[in-house]
Design a protein around this motif. Structure first.
Motif, PDB file in Angstrom:
ATOM      1  N   PHE A 158      -0.126  40.624  17.234  1.00 62.41           N
ATOM      2  CA  PHE A 158      -0.334  40.483  15.898  1.00 62.41           C
ATOM      3  C   PHE A 158       0.692  39.994  15.191  1.00 62.41           C
ATOM      4  CE2 PHE A 158      -3.315  43.569  17.195  1.00 62.41           C
ATOM      5  CZ  PHE A 158      -4.447  43.218  16.667  1.00 62.41           C
ATOM      6  N   ARG A 159       0.942  39.077  14.152  1.00 66.24           N
ATOM      7  CA  ARG A 159       2.036  38.606  13.444  1.00 66.24           C
ATOM      8  C   ARG A 159       2.534  39.590  12.731  1.00 66.24           C
ATOM      9  NH1 ARG A 159      -0.036  33.212  10.928  1.00 66.24           N
ATOM     10  NH2 ARG A 159      -0.075  34.476   9.191  1.00 66.24           N
ATOM     11  N   ALA A 160       3.765  39.700  12.255  1.00 70.84           N
ATOM     12  CA  ALA A 160       4.395  40.741  11.400  1.00 70.84           C
ATOM     13  C   ALA A 160       3.484  40.783  10.090  1.00 70.84           C
ATOM     14  CB  ALA A 160       5.612  40.579  11.138  1.00 70.84           C
ATOM     15  N   ASP A 161       3.178  39.809   9.403  1.00 70.12           N
ATOM     16  CA  ASP A 161       2.572  39.892   8.042  1.00 70.12           C
ATOM     17  C   ASP A 161       1.151  40.246   8.187  1.00 70.12           C
ATOM     18  OD1 ASP A 161       2.276  37.177   9.256  1.00 70.12           O
ATOM     19  OD2 ASP A 161       0.974  36.658   7.517  1.00 70.12           O
ATOM     20  N   ILE A 162       0.561  39.988   9.270  1.00 72.74           N
ATOM     21  CA  ILE A 162      -0.860  40.550   9.588  1.00 72.74           C
ATOM     22  C   ILE A 162      -0.893  42.114   9.815  1.00 72.74           C
ATOM     23  CG2 ILE A 162      -2.809  40.252  11.282  1.00 72.74           C
ATOM     24  CD1 ILE A 162      -2.528  37.599  10.025  1.00 72.74           C
ATOM     25  N   ILE A 163       0.045  42.626  10.666  1.00 76.61           N
ATOM     26  CA  ILE A 163       0.235  44.085  10.727  1.00 76.61           C
ATOM     27  C   ILE A 163       0.378  44.694   9.647  1.00 76.61           C
ATOM     28  CG2 ILE A 163       1.877  45.523  11.711  1.00 76.61           C
ATOM     29  CD1 ILE A 163       2.515  43.741  14.201  1.00 76.61           C
ATOM     30  N   ALA A 164       1.396  44.046   8.388  1.00 74.72           N
ATOM     31  CA  ALA A 164       1.438  44.600   7.354  1.00 74.72           C
ATOM     32  C   ALA A 164      -0.028  44.738   6.591  1.00 74.72           C
ATOM     33  CB  ALA A 164       2.412  43.903   6.599  1.00 74.72           C
ATOM     34  N   SER A 165      -0.330  43.810   6.728  1.00 76.49           N
ATOM     35  CA  SER A 165      -1.987  43.893   5.924  1.00 76.49           C
ATOM     36  C   SER A 165      -3.015  44.737   6.640  1.00 76.49           C
ATOM     37  CB  SER A 165      -2.677  42.278   5.785  1.00 76.49           C
ATOM     38  OG  SER A 165      -1.778  41.539   5.312  1.00 76.49           O
ATOM     39  N   LEU A 166      -2.928  44.689   8.058  1.00 80.36           N
ATOM     40  CA  LEU A 166      -3.857  45.688   8.700  1.00 80.36           C
ATOM     41  C   LEU A 166      -3.544  47.120   8.178  1.00 80.36           C
ATOM     42  CD1 LEU A 166      -4.185  43.515  11.989  1.00 80.36           C
ATOM     43  CD2 LEU A 166      -6.086  43.761  10.151  1.00 80.36           C
ATOM     44  N   LYS A 167      -2.401  47.348   8.624  1.00 78.73           N
ATOM     45  CA  LYS A 167      -1.858  48.660   8.042  1.00 78.73           C
ATOM     46  C   LYS A 167      -2.172  49.244   6.807  1.00 78.73           C
ATOM     47  CE  LYS A 167       2.542  50.038   8.688  1.00 78.73           C
ATOM     48  NZ  LYS A 167       3.897  50.269   8.950  1.00 78.73           N
ATOM     49  N   LYS A 168      -2.379  48.302   5.682  1.00 80.76           N
ATOM     50  CA  LYS A 168      -2.910  48.961   4.341  1.00 80.76           C
ATOM     51  C   LYS A 168      -4.181  49.121   4.398  1.00 80.76           C
ATOM     52  CE  LYS A 168      -0.071  45.858   1.564  1.00 80.76           C
ATOM     53  NZ  LYS A 168       0.391  45.264   0.189  1.00 80.76           N
ATOM     54  N   ILE A 169      -5.190  48.272   5.270  1.00 83.82           N
ATOM     55  CA  ILE A 169      -6.711  48.724   5.264  1.00 83.82           C
ATOM     56  C   ILE A 169      -7.005  50.036   6.079  1.00 83.82           C
ATOM     57  CG2 ILE A 169      -8.948  47.920   6.092  1.00 83.82           C
ATOM     58  CD1 ILE A 169      -7.736  45.041   5.794  1.00 83.82           C
ATOM     59  N   ARG A 170      -6.046  50.199   7.190  1.00 82.62           N
ATOM     60  CA  ARG A 170      -6.090  51.187   7.914  1.00 82.62           C
ATOM     61  C   ARG A 170      -5.852  52.467   7.247  1.00 82.62           C
ATOM     62  NH1 ARG A 170      -3.212  54.668  10.933  1.00 82.62           N
ATOM     63  NH2 ARG A 170      -4.142  55.303  13.106  1.00 82.62           N
ATOM     64  N   TRP A 171      -4.704  52.647   6.550  1.00 85.44           N
ATOM     65  CA  TRP A 171      -4.388  53.817   5.907  1.00 85.44           C
ATOM     66  C   TRP A 171      -5.512  54.199   4.804  1.00 85.44           C
ATOM     67  CZ3 TRP A 171      -3.447  54.908   0.698  1.00 85.44           C
ATOM     68  CH2 TRP A 171      -2.924  56.248   0.450  1.00 85.44           C
ATOM     69  N   ALA A 172      -5.981  53.236   4.038  1.00 88.75           N
ATOM     70  CA  ALA A 172      -7.169  53.224   3.113  1.00 88.75           C
ATOM     71  C   ALA A 172      -8.199  53.752   3.424  1.00 88.75           C
ATOM     72  CB  ALA A 172      -7.461  52.140   2.182  1.00 88.75           C
ATOM     73  N   ILE A 173      -8.716  53.438   4.729  1.00 82.80           N
ATOM     74  CA  ILE A 173     -10.006  54.029   5.528  1.00 82.80           C
ATOM     75  C   ILE A 173      -9.633  55.543   5.815  1.00 82.80           C
ATOM     76  CG2 ILE A 173     -11.562  53.783   7.220  1.00 82.80           C
ATOM     77  CD1 ILE A 173     -11.042  50.835   7.468  1.00 82.80           C
ATOM     78  N   THR A 174      -8.480  55.685   6.048  1.00 84.91           N
ATOM     79  CA  THR A 174      -8.395  57.227   6.550  1.00 84.91           C
ATOM     80  C   THR A 174      -8.375  58.227   5.554  1.00 84.91           C
ATOM     81  OG1 THR A 174      -5.825  57.099   6.375  1.00 84.91           O
ATOM     82  CG2 THR A 174      -6.650  56.593   8.555  1.00 84.91           C
ATOM     83  N   GLN A 175      -8.248  57.670   4.319  1.00 89.71           N
ATOM     84  CA  GLN A 175      -8.257  58.515   2.884  1.00 89.71           C
ATOM     85  C   GLN A 175      -9.827  58.714   2.395  1.00 89.71           C
ATOM     86  OE1 GLN A 175      -5.165  59.692   2.034  1.00 89.71           O
ATOM     87  NE2 GLN A 175      -4.886  58.598   3.946  1.00 89.71           N
TER      88      GLN A 175
END
Ligand SMILES: C[S@@+](CC[C@H](N)C(=O)[O-])C[C@H]1O[C@@H](n2cnc3c(N)ncnc32)[C@H](O)[C@@H]1O
Length: 399
Positions: free
Chosen positions: A120-137
């Motif tokens: 994954f490209r660095a900016d894509i990782i940053a975006s995916l991390k946001k979605i991932r965290w939000a789902i865990t909530q």
């Protein structure tokens, strides 16, 4: 049963929401089950290799109260099937709103796995991390499952792996750099467009996650009226690498929401190695050897071992399917080519089931219209060798 081509079927339904390799065609399974349910008092359905749950979902659509049991070794298959059969809750629209709000509020946090920056490209990782965290909530397990399976698609779409193959295969640098980061908007659109498809909530569902050769011991003799399935056609590594296809998503999805035995994330190919025929575990019986003999003599020694490993496991699984099934066995199969020799899995399976007391009552066939596995898969002495392009459905009934 006449036409099963359904060539205009385009998966705009629930089955197209989260991609999975080599899925069944839903209307085909629906049509077959509708006729069997009508005439044979079927109240329990079993799929020992449920994959993305196509057949089990169609069974639940036909009879919501049907007793449904499925198994798969792949945790992504498990999650997709769970989500389809359990649906989302009535609070889904509130949860979508919260999810979209939380995506924008994600705090900085550490998340990585081996080789994440290769895939994954660095900016894509940053975006995916946001979605991932939000789902865990999100507190609802069913709603999280739906979000995860949509997320799985986003992960695949924005990874550096080529979409032309189920294997992990890195794209050219120019293609990686050209990818436009629309991760969050794209994910949100998929959530909005698809949540209304997840309305079914089947009450009597048991999904076993694990190796069917072990898991099926949990099922009593003749406890299921109908077994309907499409097994792997050969060992995953040389046919369809379901595990490798799923691995990036499995690394991203919160492991609390995955049914894991513990070894699945050891490496990218572990699931494929643990799948049917992935290792030498069993040996062929004399009858099994007789069925394979015409093919084995024609192929190279190295390939023989793979074919034998697969069939040794496969026949044990067929024994178990026969033990567990009370009335009908329906199997969707393709005939695979090894060293230019067509291994007639359909005929081998039919003969095996007949020897176990299940007579063949119908064979249906259809062309496989859309396939990511290319028709020409490998080369033998520089000549292309064809893979599967027609599939068969065999229907067997207990004698
Ligand atoms: C052809 S796919 C099933 C596709 C499914 N019919 C669908 O429509 O999505 C075969 C499945 O068998 C699973 N599988 C392979 N070996 C297995 C094993 N030993 N135990 C359980 N499942 C296994 C794979 O993970 C894969 O999901």
């Amino acid at each position: 049963m006449s036409d099963i081509s359904f060539s205009s079927y385009r998966k705009n339904d629930i089955h197209g929401v989260s991609l999975y390799p080599a899925t069944m065609i839903a209307p085909v399974q629906h049509k077959i089950m509708a006729s069997l349910f009508r005439d044979n008092d079927i109240s329990s359905v079993y799929d020992p290799y449920h994959g993305s749950g196509t057949a089990l979902f169609e069974a639940a659509k036909l009879d919501l109260n049907c007793n449904i049991i499925g198994c798969d070794i792949n945790p992504l298959a498990h999650l997709i099937t769970y989500s389809k059969l359990k649906g989302v809750t009535q609070k889904i629209e509130d949860d979508i709103q919260s999810l979209f709000f939380l995506i924008e509020k994600t705090p900085e946090y550490n998340f990585e796995f081996d080789n994440i920056s290769k895939w994954f490209r660095a900016d894509i990782i940053a975006s995916l991390k946001k979605i991932r965290w939000a789902i865990t909530q999100i507190s609802s397990k069913r709603n999280r499952a739906f979000f995860w399976i949509v997320f799985a698609n986003t992960i695949r779409k924005y990874s550096n792996s080529r979409s032309s193959t189920y294997k992990l295969h890195i794209k050219d640098m120019v293609d990686i750099n050209r990818l436009h980061n629309n991760v969050i908007r794209d994910f949100q659109k998929q959530v909005e467009n698809n949540y209304q498809k997840f309305t079914l909530k089947a009450p009597n569902v048991t999904l076993l996650k694990g190796d069917i050769l072990k898991m099926s011991r949990k099922l009593a003799d003749r406890s299921m009226d109908l077994t309907i399935t499409s097994p792997p056609y050969g060992d995953n590594q040389t046919t369809v690498p379901y595990g490798q296809f799923s691995s990036l998503a499995l690394f991203w999805i919160d492991s609390k929401d995955l049914k894991l035995e513990g070894w699945e994330l050891d490496n990218y190919s572990k699931i494929d190695r643990m799948s049917l025929g992935g290792q030498r575990k069993n040996t062929l019986t004399h009858f099994g050897e007789t069925l394979l003999e015409p093919y084995l003599n024609e192929i190279s020694k190295e390939k023989q071992t793979k074919v034998i490993n697969f069939f040794a496991d496969y026949f044990i699984s067929l024994d178990d399917i026969c033990r567990v099934t009370d009335k009908y066995i329906v199997m969707t199969l393709g005939n695979r080519t090894v060293d230019r020799i067509n291994i007639n899995l359909t005929e081998i399976t039919s003969r095996y089931l007949e020897s176990n007391g299940f007579i063949l009552v119908n064979t249906l066939s259809r062309d496989i219209p859309i396939k990511r596995t290319p028709r020409l898969t490998s080369k033998v002495r520089n000549e292309a060798v064809s893979s599967m392009n027609e599939e068969f459905v065999i229907i067997h009934s207990r004698q």
